[in-house]
Design an enzyme around this catalytic site. Structure first.
Site, mmCIF file in Angstrom:
data_model
loop_
_atom_site.group_PDB
_atom_site.id
_atom_site.type_symbol
_atom_site.label_atom_id
_atom_site.label_comp_id
_atom_site.label_asym_id
_atom_site.label_seq_id
_atom_site.Cartn_x
_atom_site.Cartn_y
_atom_site.Cartn_z
ATOM 1 N N GLU A 196 0.832 -1.201 0.000
ATOM 2 C CA GLU A 196 0.000 0.000 0.000
ATOM 3 C C GLU A 196 0.869 1.254 0.000
ATOM 4 O O GLU A 196 0.763 2.109 0.896
ATOM 5 C CB GLU A 196 -0.995 -0.014 1.181
ATOM 6 C CG GLU A 196 -2.018 -1.136 1.037
ATOM 7 C CD GLU A 196 -3.233 -1.057 1.969
ATOM 8 O OE1 GLU A 196 -3.228 -0.213 2.896
ATOM 9 O OE2 GLU A 196 -4.168 -1.834 1.762
ATOM 10 N N GLU A 319 -4.962 -8.605 -0.734
ATOM 11 C CA GLU A 319 -5.783 -8.354 0.473
ATOM 12 C C GLU A 319 -7.221 -8.174 0.024
ATOM 13 O O GLU A 319 -7.515 -7.311 -0.821
ATOM 14 C CB GLU A 319 -5.317 -7.100 1.214
ATOM 15 C CG GLU A 319 -4.034 -7.315 1.985
ATOM 16 C CD GLU A 319 -3.619 -6.105 2.824
ATOM 17 O OE1 GLU A 319 -4.493 -5.363 3.314
ATOM 18 O OE2 GLU A 319 -2.399 -5.909 2.966
HETATM 19 O O1 AHR Z 1 -5.320 -6.245 6.675
HETATM 20 C C1 AHR Z 1 -5.204 -5.126 7.492
HETATM 21 C C2 AHR Z 1 -4.506 -3.954 6.817
HETATM 22 O O2 AHR Z 1 -5.295 -3.483 5.765
HETATM 23 C C3 AHR Z 1 -3.177 -4.220 6.175
HETATM 24 O O3 AHR Z 1 -2.127 -4.180 7.073
HETATM 25 C C4 AHR Z 1 -3.065 -3.110 5.187
HETATM 26 O O4 AHR Z 1 -2.253 -3.442 4.085
HETATM 27 C C5 AHR Z 1 -4.496 -2.812 4.806
HETATM 28 O O5 AHR Z 1 -4.775 -1.473 4.821
#
Ligand code: AHR
Length: 516
Positions: A196, A319
């Site tokens: 991110e 994710e």
């Molecule tokens: O999964 C939780 C968080 O969500 C992660 O650390 C991050 O990459 C995202 O914003």
């Protein structure tokens, strides 16, 4: 047999021979036109140093009274093996961009204690480091996805971590790995440069990230047979700029671009919605929001097509999952939430989308594996329970490595409520590695069973056999008092005298069957 299981059984009996509505949805599987292989890594998981996701949930240390192997809980590892976890992403997430790998090697008692500034400000003992992580993936029979630190790290630090893990030479770093207990190089399947980068990973622009990535990647040298796929950290939600810029700038230096999308019932980060006790308007808004994954993938993939029409680069959804308000009384930084039938349906809808884009989406990681967000498993001290999401993963195991088959749905009505509408039926089919044809079906409507008439041109269908996951309430979930409130039940249906097979799917249900 509890009430729910009795209800499911009654529905299954109906599916095998009752009278069916004339308004059945028609489903055609084009078995003669196989599509792309569904990479097993689409069923990957994510374990971050966050809350009790690793410490307590998975790792208790070798001296714990909780039965463990090399510090990893036997009960949790055993359950995860049953869903054939193919890949684990570690150590973050946002945590990755503050993680220094040298803090996590050598004698555990001598490792530094840091502050986990992203997640609750708690102490990070570094008890779980590189070697412990590889013990876990080895026990699971999974591959490793290591996320590098671009935020507070450097090209040198990442380059040295890769050398430490993958070098077969007599270099000081390779010998340090040997001294720490691992003679042969570790197999790193994927390595990501940051996470991110547009946010917690450094608030960069895609152009700036591309330049830094090019510099870092130049120094990620590994022997050919141990070279990981190198991932560029991409965008999220509606924004396709990252996929556009990165696929143009980095196409010679990357194996794929990551993408994140979380499902929030209200669509608002400030008040996301509860994991249990929700009303139908939040059932449907959650499903409508999760189905946006389809257009996100389409748009990102189209953006990548401009620079990579051969689809050499993967779009790695590393994710995804539901994100609710944390459970009352828990540390807000730990992201702990319950997991209900709604989560099982969300998982199935996403799998069906990923299968349809198997050519481009070659790896995903649900967030997260244990005790965090949409988890497979919830633990409490020495106890563990399996969530409805766990069971969806279990039911979909035959799709790992299977070859996707085109599915057409006709006369599929919308289910509408609270100003939202979603298609009633979602489906996916594939030819498994065992040669069988598998079909997954989801009924999104919580109020009405649905009939689906199956058709495979050129093939008679005799029967379908597999399992169903459903319950009487939208938010049915397992608790330590009632750990089996929801779990899959057998499901089968047979062709009628006319040779036609119609499957009756219970309201709010996921079904996976082998077609005979
Ligand atoms: O999964 C939780 C968080 O969500 C992660 O650390 C991050 O990459 C995202 O914003």
């Amino acid at each position: 047999m509890n009430q729910i299981q009795r209800g499911v059984l009654a529905l299954c009996m109906l599916a095998s021979g009752g009278a069916f509505a004339a308004d059945a949805v028609s489903l055609t599987i084009d078995a003669a036109r196989p599509g792309a292989v569904i990479n097993k890594d689409v069923y990957g998981q994510f374990a971050e140093h966050l809350g009790t996701g690793i410490y307590e949930g998975l790792w208790v240390g070798p001296k714990s009274k909780i039965p463990n192997t090399k510090g990893w809980r036997n009960d949790v590892v055993g359950a995860l093996k049953n869903i054939h976890v193919p890949l684990v992403r570690w150590p973050g997430g946002c945590f990755a961009d503050e993680y220094h790998w040298r803090d996590g090697i050598g004698a555990r008692e001598k490792r530094p204690v840091n502050v986990n500034t992203n997640w609750g400000g708690v102490d990070e003992s570094n008890a779980v480091g590189t070697h412990e992580f590889f013990d876990l993936v080895e026990m699971l029979g999974a591959d490793a996805y290591v996320n590098g630190n671009l935020g507070t790290g450097s090209a040198q630090e990442m380059s040295e971590w890769i050398e430490y893990m993958t070098s077969d030479s007599k270099s000081t770093l390779a010998n340090m790995r040997r001294k720490n207990g691992h003679d042969k190089p570790f197999k790193v399947a994927y390595f990501a440069v940051g996470n991110e980068a547009w946010g917690c990973g450094g608030n960069m622009s895609p152009q700036y990230y591309s330049d830094v990535y090019k510099q870092v990647e130049t120094f990620l040298r590994a022997p050919k047979q141990y070279r990981p796929k190198i991932i560029a950290s991409g965008g999220n939600d509606n924004d396709v700029t990252w996929s556009e810029v990165l696929s143009k700038e980095l196409k010679k230096q990357t194996d794929g671009i990551s993408f994140h999308y979380y499902t929030i019932p209200t669509g608002k980060w400030e008040v996301k919605g509860a994991s249990t006790g929700f009303q139908e308007n939040e059932w449907i808004s959650t499903l409508a929001n999760t189905l946006r994954m389809e257009s996100h993938i389409q748009k990102n993939s189209a953006a990548m097509d401009k620079n990579d029409p051969e689809k050499k680069l993967g779009l790695f959804v590393d994710e995804w999952g539901t994100w609710y308000d944390v459970e009352k009384g828990t540390n807000p930084g730990f992201l702990f939430q319950q997991n209900t039938l709604r989560d099982a349906v969300v998982a199935a809808l996403n799998f069906n989308i990923f299968h349809a884009h198997a050519e481009r989406v070659r790896m995903t990681n649900i967030a997260q594996m244990v005790n965090v967000l949409q988890s497979m498993i919830i633990t409490d001290k020495d106890r563990m329970l399996l969530t409805p999401t766990y069971y969806t993963y279990q039911m979909y195991v035959p799709f790992q490595g299977a070859t996707s088959l085109p599915v057409t749905l006709k006369d599929n009505p919308d289910y509408s409520a609270g100003g939202f509408k979603v298609p009633e039926i979602s489906a996916s089919a594939a030819r498994g590695t065992d040669g069988k044809l598998y079909l997954a079906l989801v009924n999104t409507n919580p109020n009405k069973d649905a009939d689906v008439a199956l058709n495979i041109p050129g093939q008679a269908i005799k029967a379908v056999k597999g399992s169903v996951l459903t319950s009487s309430a939208m938010d049915t979930h397992n608790t330590f008092q009632s750990p089996n409130a929801i779990k899959p039940a057998p499901f089968s249906a047979a062709a009628g005298a006319d040779g036609k097979l119609t499957v009756r799917i219970p309201a709010k249900a996921v079904i996976v069957v082998a077609v005979e």
